[in-house]
Design a protein around this motif. Structure first.
Motif, PDB file in Angstrom:
ATOM      1  N   LYS A  91       0.864  -1.179   0.000  1.00  0.00           N
ATOM      2  CA  LYS A  91       0.000   0.000   0.000  1.00  0.00           C
ATOM      3  C   LYS A  91       0.898   1.225   0.000  1.00  0.00           C
ATOM      4  N   ASP A  92       0.756   2.056  -1.022  1.00  0.00           N
ATOM      5  CA  ASP A  92       1.580   3.258  -1.147  1.00  0.00           C
ATOM      6  C   ASP A  92       3.062   2.933  -1.013  1.00  0.00           C
ATOM      7  N   GLU A 140       6.551  -8.896 -14.566  1.00  0.00           N
ATOM      8  CA  GLU A 140       7.723  -9.151 -13.739  1.00  0.00           C
ATOM      9  C   GLU A 140       7.362  -8.949 -12.272  1.00  0.00           C
ATOM     10  N   TYR A 141       8.183  -9.509 -11.418  1.00  0.00           N
ATOM     11  CA  TYR A 141       8.040  -9.321  -9.976  1.00  0.00           C
ATOM     12  C   TYR A 141       8.648  -7.990  -9.573  1.00  0.00           C
ATOM     13  N   LEU A 142       7.950  -7.237  -8.743  1.00  0.00           N
ATOM     14  CA  LEU A 142       8.477  -5.999  -8.199  1.00  0.00           C
ATOM     15  C   LEU A 142       8.819  -6.213  -6.731  1.00  0.00           C
ATOM     16  N   ASP A 143      10.124  -6.057  -6.385  1.00  0.00           N
ATOM     17  CA  ASP A 143      10.531  -6.192  -4.994  1.00  0.00           C
ATOM     18  C   ASP A 143      10.193  -4.916  -4.232  1.00  0.00           C
ATOM     19  N   ALA A 144      10.612  -4.827  -2.974  1.00  0.00           N
ATOM     20  CA  ALA A 144      10.239  -3.693  -2.134  1.00  0.00           C
ATOM     21  C   ALA A 144      10.723  -2.367  -2.711  1.00  0.00           C
ATOM     22  N   ALA A 149       9.199   2.540  -5.815  1.00  0.00           N
ATOM     23  CA  ALA A 149       9.379   3.365  -7.007  1.00  0.00           C
ATOM     24  C   ALA A 149       8.105   3.415  -7.837  1.00  0.00           C
ATOM     25  N   GLU A 150       7.365   2.308  -7.878  1.00  0.00           N
ATOM     26  CA  GLU A 150       6.103   2.283  -8.613  1.00  0.00           C
ATOM     27  C   GLU A 150       5.119   3.262  -8.001  1.00  0.00           C
TER      28      GLU A 150
END
Length: 195
Positions: A91-92, A140-144, A149-150
Protein backbone atom coordinates in the motif's frame (compact mmCIF):
# COMPACT_ATOMS: atom_id res chain seq x y z
CA UNK A 1 -5.28 -12.62 -16.68
CA UNK A 2 -3.75 -16.08 -16.87
CA UNK A 3 -3.30 -15.62 -20.60
CA UNK A 4 -1.37 -12.40 -19.99
CA UNK A 5 0.97 -13.48 -17.19
CA UNK A 6 1.23 -17.25 -17.65
CA UNK A 7 0.96 -19.96 -15.02
CA UNK A 8 4.62 -20.22 -14.00
CA UNK A 9 5.64 -16.57 -14.25
CA UNK A 10 6.46 -13.62 -12.06
CA UNK A 11 3.93 -10.78 -12.22
CA UNK A 12 2.65 -7.70 -10.45
CA UNK A 13 -0.76 -6.06 -10.44
CA UNK A 14 -1.27 -2.44 -9.47
CA UNK A 15 -4.19 -0.03 -9.22
CA UNK A 16 -5.22 3.24 -7.62
CA UNK A 17 -8.40 3.50 -5.56
CA UNK A 18 -10.27 6.13 -3.64
CA UNK A 19 -12.96 4.92 -1.28
CA UNK A 20 -16.08 6.94 -0.73
CA UNK A 21 -17.65 7.38 2.67
CA UNK A 22 -18.60 3.69 2.80
CA UNK A 23 -15.70 1.45 3.84
CA UNK A 24 -17.85 -1.09 5.70
CA UNK A 25 -20.16 -2.57 3.04
CA UNK A 26 -18.61 -5.30 0.87
CA UNK A 27 -17.34 -3.63 -2.30
CA UNK A 28 -15.54 -5.64 -4.98
CA UNK A 29 -12.69 -3.96 -6.84
CA UNK A 30 -11.40 -6.87 -8.89
CA UNK A 31 -12.74 -10.34 -9.55
CA UNK A 32 -11.87 -13.04 -12.03
CA UNK A 33 -15.06 -14.93 -11.15
CA UNK A 34 -13.34 -18.20 -10.13
CA UNK A 35 -13.09 -18.90 -13.82
CA UNK A 36 -9.84 -20.83 -14.03
CA UNK A 37 -11.51 -24.20 -14.41
CA UNK A 38 -10.11 -25.48 -11.12
CA UNK A 39 -11.58 -22.88 -8.79
CA UNK A 40 -8.59 -20.54 -9.20
CA UNK A 41 -9.30 -16.88 -8.65
CA UNK A 42 -7.99 -13.45 -7.84
CA UNK A 43 -10.34 -11.26 -5.82
CA UNK A 44 -9.89 -7.83 -4.27
CA UNK A 45 -12.52 -6.14 -2.12
CA UNK A 46 -13.11 -3.53 0.57
CA UNK A 47 -15.16 -4.41 3.65
CA UNK A 48 -15.22 -3.43 7.34
CA UNK A 49 -12.53 -0.79 6.83
CA UNK A 50 -10.03 -3.15 5.21
CA UNK A 51 -8.90 -3.92 1.69
CA UNK A 52 -8.36 -7.64 1.02
CA UNK A 53 -6.20 -8.90 -1.87
CA UNK A 54 -6.36 -12.67 -2.44
CA UNK A 55 -5.42 -15.30 -4.94
CA UNK A 56 -7.08 -18.70 -4.67
CA UNK A 57 -5.39 -21.84 -5.96
CA UNK A 58 -8.54 -23.97 -6.04
CA UNK A 59 -8.09 -25.11 -2.44
CA UNK A 60 -6.96 -22.23 -0.22
CA UNK A 61 -6.95 -18.42 -0.22
CA UNK A 62 -3.57 -16.68 -0.01
CA UNK A 63 -2.90 -12.99 0.41
CA UNK A 64 -3.79 -10.50 3.09
CA UNK A 65 -5.62 -7.38 4.22
CA UNK A 66 -4.79 -3.88 5.37
CA UNK A 67 -6.72 -0.91 6.75
CA UNK A 68 -8.22 1.70 4.43
CA UNK A 69 -9.83 4.99 5.37
CA UNK A 70 -12.81 6.70 3.80
CA UNK A 71 -12.22 9.37 1.15
CA UNK A 72 -8.53 8.49 0.84
CA UNK A 73 -6.49 7.67 -2.27
CA UNK A 74 -4.27 4.58 -2.20
CA UNK A 75 -1.91 2.92 -4.65
CA UNK A 76 -2.11 -0.86 -4.22
CA UNK A 77 0.32 -3.38 -5.69
CA UNK A 78 0.26 -7.16 -5.52
CA UNK A 79 3.59 -8.68 -6.59
CA UNK A 80 3.98 -12.42 -7.17
CA UNK A 81 7.35 -14.22 -7.20
CA UNK A 82 6.98 -17.67 -8.72
CA UNK A 83 10.20 -19.06 -7.23
CA UNK A 84 8.85 -18.80 -3.68
CA UNK A 85 5.13 -18.90 -4.56
CA UNK A 86 4.35 -15.79 -2.53
CA UNK A 87 2.11 -12.82 -3.17
CA UNK A 88 3.37 -9.63 -1.53
CA UNK A 89 0.88 -6.80 -1.09
CA UNK A 90 1.92 -3.14 -0.92
CA UNK A 91 0.00 0.00 0.00
CA UNK A 92 1.58 3.26 -1.15
CA UNK A 93 4.88 1.45 -1.69
CA UNK A 94 5.02 -0.15 1.78
CA UNK A 95 4.66 -3.90 2.35
CA UNK A 96 1.41 -4.79 4.15
CA UNK A 97 1.07 -8.57 3.86
CA UNK A 98 2.64 -11.69 2.36
CA UNK A 99 0.81 -14.87 1.42
CA UNK A 100 2.17 -18.04 -0.19
CA UNK A 101 0.57 -20.33 -2.75
CA UNK A 102 0.63 -24.12 -2.60
CA UNK A 103 3.03 -25.25 -5.31
CA UNK A 104 1.05 -28.34 -6.28
CA UNK A 105 -2.10 -26.39 -6.98
CA UNK A 106 -0.30 -23.54 -8.69
CA UNK A 107 1.48 -25.94 -11.02
CA UNK A 108 -1.90 -27.39 -11.92
CA UNK A 109 -2.74 -24.00 -13.38
CA UNK A 110 -3.80 -20.80 -11.67
CA UNK A 111 -5.56 -19.54 -14.75
CA UNK A 112 -7.50 -16.31 -14.17
CA UNK A 113 -9.43 -16.13 -17.42
CA UNK A 114 -12.37 -13.76 -16.88
CA UNK A 115 -11.19 -10.45 -15.51
CA UNK A 116 -13.64 -7.95 -14.02
CA UNK A 117 -12.98 -4.50 -12.58
CA UNK A 118 -15.39 -3.37 -9.87
CA UNK A 119 -17.65 -6.41 -10.06
CA UNK A 120 -18.08 -10.01 -9.05
CA UNK A 121 -19.70 -12.90 -10.89
CA UNK A 122 -22.17 -13.32 -8.06
CA UNK A 123 -23.63 -9.93 -8.87
CA UNK A 124 -22.21 -7.94 -5.96
CA UNK A 125 -21.00 -4.63 -7.42
CA UNK A 126 -18.81 -2.09 -5.74
CA UNK A 127 -20.54 0.32 -3.40
CA UNK A 128 -21.33 3.93 -4.18
CA UNK A 129 -18.40 6.29 -4.25
CA UNK A 130 -15.69 3.72 -4.98
CA UNK A 131 -13.21 5.05 -7.55
CA UNK A 132 -10.72 2.95 -9.49
CA UNK A 133 -8.08 4.01 -12.03
CA UNK A 134 -4.66 3.26 -13.51
CA UNK A 135 -4.87 -0.53 -13.47
CA UNK A 136 -1.63 -2.12 -14.66
CA UNK A 137 -0.31 -5.66 -15.07
CA UNK A 138 3.48 -5.99 -15.07
CA UNK A 139 5.21 -9.00 -16.58
CA UNK A 140 7.72 -9.15 -13.74
CA UNK A 141 8.04 -9.32 -9.98
CA UNK A 142 8.48 -6.00 -8.20
CA UNK A 143 10.53 -6.19 -4.99
CA UNK A 144 10.24 -3.69 -2.13
CA UNK A 145 12.47 -1.13 -3.84
CA UNK A 146 10.59 -1.42 -7.12
CA UNK A 147 7.23 -1.26 -5.33
CA UNK A 148 8.25 1.99 -3.64
CA UNK A 149 9.38 3.36 -7.01
CA UNK A 150 6.10 2.28 -8.61
CA UNK A 151 4.21 4.26 -5.99
CA UNK A 152 6.48 7.27 -6.52
CA UNK A 153 6.00 7.07 -10.29
CA UNK A 154 9.70 6.45 -10.95
CA UNK A 155 9.65 2.70 -11.67
CA UNK A 156 11.07 1.63 -15.03
CA UNK A 157 9.90 -1.80 -16.16
CA UNK A 158 12.54 -4.26 -17.32
CA UNK A 159 9.94 -6.42 -19.09
CA UNK A 160 7.16 -5.24 -21.41
CA UNK A 161 3.90 -4.30 -19.71
CA UNK A 162 1.18 -6.90 -20.06
CA UNK A 163 -1.67 -4.39 -19.92
CA UNK A 164 -2.52 -0.94 -18.60
CA UNK A 165 -5.90 0.72 -18.33
CA UNK A 166 -5.33 4.35 -17.29
CA UNK A 167 -9.08 5.07 -17.35
CA UNK A 168 -8.70 8.63 -18.50
CA UNK A 169 -11.25 8.48 -21.31
CA UNK A 170 -13.85 10.32 -19.23
CA UNK A 171 -16.76 9.41 -21.47
CA UNK A 172 -18.24 6.46 -23.32
CA UNK A 173 -17.89 2.79 -22.45
CA UNK A 174 -14.50 1.88 -23.97
CA UNK A 175 -11.39 1.39 -21.82
CA UNK A 176 -8.19 1.62 -23.83
CA UNK A 177 -5.30 -0.73 -23.03
CA UNK A 178 -2.16 1.38 -23.44
CA UNK A 179 0.04 -1.72 -23.09
CA UNK A 180 1.32 -3.76 -26.04
CA UNK A 181 -1.35 -6.48 -25.89
CA UNK A 182 -4.37 -4.41 -26.88
CA UNK A 183 -6.74 -5.87 -24.29
CA UNK A 184 -9.27 -3.04 -24.48
CA UNK A 185 -12.12 -3.22 -21.99
CA UNK A 186 -15.80 -2.28 -21.96
CA UNK A 187 -17.70 -0.59 -19.13
CA UNK A 188 -20.95 -2.31 -18.28
CA UNK A 189 -23.91 -1.81 -15.96
CA UNK A 190 -23.69 0.67 -13.09
CA UNK A 191 -20.16 1.99 -13.83
CA UNK A 192 -19.85 5.73 -14.50
CA UNK A 193 -17.05 8.21 -15.01
CA UNK A 194 -15.97 10.45 -12.16
CA UNK A 195 -13.73 13.49 -12.62
Amino acid sequence: FGTLVGVTSDWAFGFTIKNGADVTTLQYLISDANSGGGGEAMDIWVSSGSLTFLIHDGVTNYGGSFTVAANTIYRVLGSFLYSDKKLRIYKDGVLQATGGVLAANLNAGVNFTLFRLGDYAGGNPAGAGLNLCDVVIYGEYLDATAAAAEYAGTFTATQPLKARWKMKEGTGTALDDSGPSGYDGVMNGWLTWNA
